[in-house]
Design a protein around this motif. Structure first.
Motif, short mmCIF file in Angstrom:
data_model
loop_
_atom_site.label_atom_id
_atom_site.label_comp_id
_atom_site.label_asym_id
_atom_site.label_seq_id
_atom_site.Cartn_x
_atom_site.Cartn_y
_atom_site.Cartn_z
N ILE A 7 0.84 -1.19 0.00
CA ILE A 7 0.00 0.00 0.00
C ILE A 7 0.88 1.24 0.00
CG2 ILE A 7 -1.83 1.25 1.23
CD1 ILE A 7 -2.68 -1.51 0.19
N THR A 8 0.56 2.18 -0.87
CA THR A 8 1.26 3.46 -0.92
C THR A 8 0.21 4.57 -0.97
OG1 THR A 8 1.29 3.55 -3.34
CG2 THR A 8 3.16 2.46 -2.27
N PRO A 9 0.58 5.78 -0.59
CA PRO A 9 -0.36 6.89 -0.74
C PRO A 9 -0.82 7.04 -2.20
CG PRO A 9 1.37 7.52 0.75
CD PRO A 9 1.78 6.19 0.16
N GLU A 10 0.08 6.81 -3.14
CA GLU A 10 -0.28 6.90 -4.55
C GLU A 10 -1.36 5.87 -4.92
OE1 GLU A 10 1.89 7.13 -8.88
OE2 GLU A 10 2.80 5.84 -7.37
N LEU A 11 -1.22 4.65 -4.40
CA LEU A 11 -2.22 3.61 -4.67
C LEU A 11 -3.58 4.02 -4.08
CD1 LEU A 11 -2.72 0.73 -5.80
CD2 LEU A 11 -2.22 -0.10 -3.50
N ILE A 12 -3.57 4.56 -2.87
CA ILE A 12 -4.81 5.02 -2.25
C ILE A 12 -5.45 6.12 -3.09
CG2 ILE A 12 -5.79 6.23 -0.25
CD1 ILE A 12 -3.68 4.73 1.47
N GLU A 13 -4.67 7.10 -3.49
CA GLU A 13 -5.22 8.21 -4.28
C GLU A 13 -5.71 7.74 -5.65
OE1 GLU A 13 -5.99 11.15 -3.05
OE2 GLU A 13 -5.14 10.53 -1.14
N GLU A 34 -10.24 8.99 4.54
CA GLU A 34 -9.95 8.98 5.98
C GLU A 34 -9.74 7.55 6.48
OE1 GLU A 34 -13.20 11.10 7.74
OE2 GLU A 34 -12.61 12.99 6.81
N LYS A 35 -10.62 6.65 6.09
CA LYS A 35 -10.54 5.27 6.57
C LYS A 35 -9.33 4.54 5.98
CE LYS A 35 -15.32 4.92 7.80
NZ LYS A 35 -16.25 3.94 8.30
N LEU A 36 -9.06 4.74 4.71
CA LEU A 36 -7.91 4.07 4.10
C LEU A 36 -6.60 4.54 4.71
CD1 LEU A 36 -9.10 3.99 0.40
CD2 LEU A 36 -8.75 2.02 1.91
N TYR A 37 -6.49 5.83 4.98
CA TYR A 37 -5.25 6.33 5.59
C TYR A 37 -5.12 5.90 7.05
CZ TYR A 37 -3.46 8.86 1.60
OH TYR A 37 -2.94 9.17 0.37
N LYS A 38 -6.22 5.70 7.75
CA LYS A 38 -6.13 5.16 9.12
C LYS A 38 -5.56 3.75 9.08
CE LYS A 38 -9.61 7.91 11.47
NZ LYS A 38 -10.88 7.93 12.17
N PRO A 44 2.68 -1.82 9.56
CA PRO A 44 4.09 -1.70 9.93
C PRO A 44 4.87 -0.86 8.91
CG PRO A 44 3.35 -3.98 10.12
CD PRO A 44 2.25 -3.21 9.45
N ASP A 45 5.66 0.07 9.42
CA ASP A 45 6.40 0.98 8.54
C ASP A 45 7.38 0.29 7.61
OD1 ASP A 45 5.16 3.30 9.43
OD2 ASP A 45 6.60 3.59 11.05
N ASP A 46 7.87 -0.88 8.02
CA ASP A 46 8.88 -1.54 7.20
C ASP A 46 8.32 -2.22 5.96
OD1 ASP A 46 7.57 -3.49 8.71
OD2 ASP A 46 9.35 -4.74 8.89
N SER A 47 7.00 -2.37 5.88
CA SER A 47 6.46 -3.04 4.69
C SER A 47 5.24 -2.34 4.08
CB SER A 47 6.10 -4.49 4.99
OG SER A 47 4.97 -4.55 5.84
N LYS A 48 4.35 -1.79 4.93
CA LYS A 48 3.10 -1.20 4.44
C LYS A 48 2.41 -2.14 3.45
CE LYS A 48 3.21 2.79 6.59
NZ LYS A 48 2.33 3.05 7.71
N THR A 49 2.42 -3.42 3.79
CA THR A 49 1.85 -4.45 2.93
C THR A 49 0.72 -5.15 3.68
OG1 THR A 49 3.97 -4.76 1.83
CG2 THR A 49 2.36 -6.53 1.60
N ILE A 50 -0.37 -5.38 2.97
CA ILE A 50 -1.50 -6.11 3.52
C ILE A 50 -1.45 -7.54 2.98
CG2 ILE A 50 -4.01 -6.34 3.51
CD1 ILE A 50 -4.24 -3.37 3.48
N TYR A 51 -1.49 -8.48 3.92
CA TYR A 51 -1.54 -9.90 3.59
C TYR A 51 -2.89 -10.43 4.04
CZ TYR A 51 3.52 -9.39 3.26
OH TYR A 51 4.77 -8.97 2.91
#
Length: 69
Positions: A7-13, A34-38, A44-51
């Protein structure tokens, strides 16, 4: 290893822009943002990956951050 979604801010936007193009109301887009950024903020900062299972394992942290359905 299980493949996840980084997940990246660019992907969210980009997602929000696609929903805007689908005709969703700006208020709905803002709620989604708001919900996606929460969720993004508690990953975790080291990956920002959803499994598979990430949201379930972070449910308490997400609730504590003020996320509601």
């Amino acid at each position: 290893m299980e493949e996840g979604l980084h997940i990246t801010p660019e992907l969210i936007e980009n997602y929000l822009q696609a929903r805007r193009s689908d005709g969703l109301a700006e208020e709905t887009i803002q709620t989604y943002r708001e919900k996606l950024y929460k969720v993004y903020d508690v990953l975790p900062d080291d990956s920002k990956t959803i499994y598979r299972g990430t949201i379930k394992s972070l449910a308490g942290t997400i609730r504590e951050s003020g996320f509601s359905t």
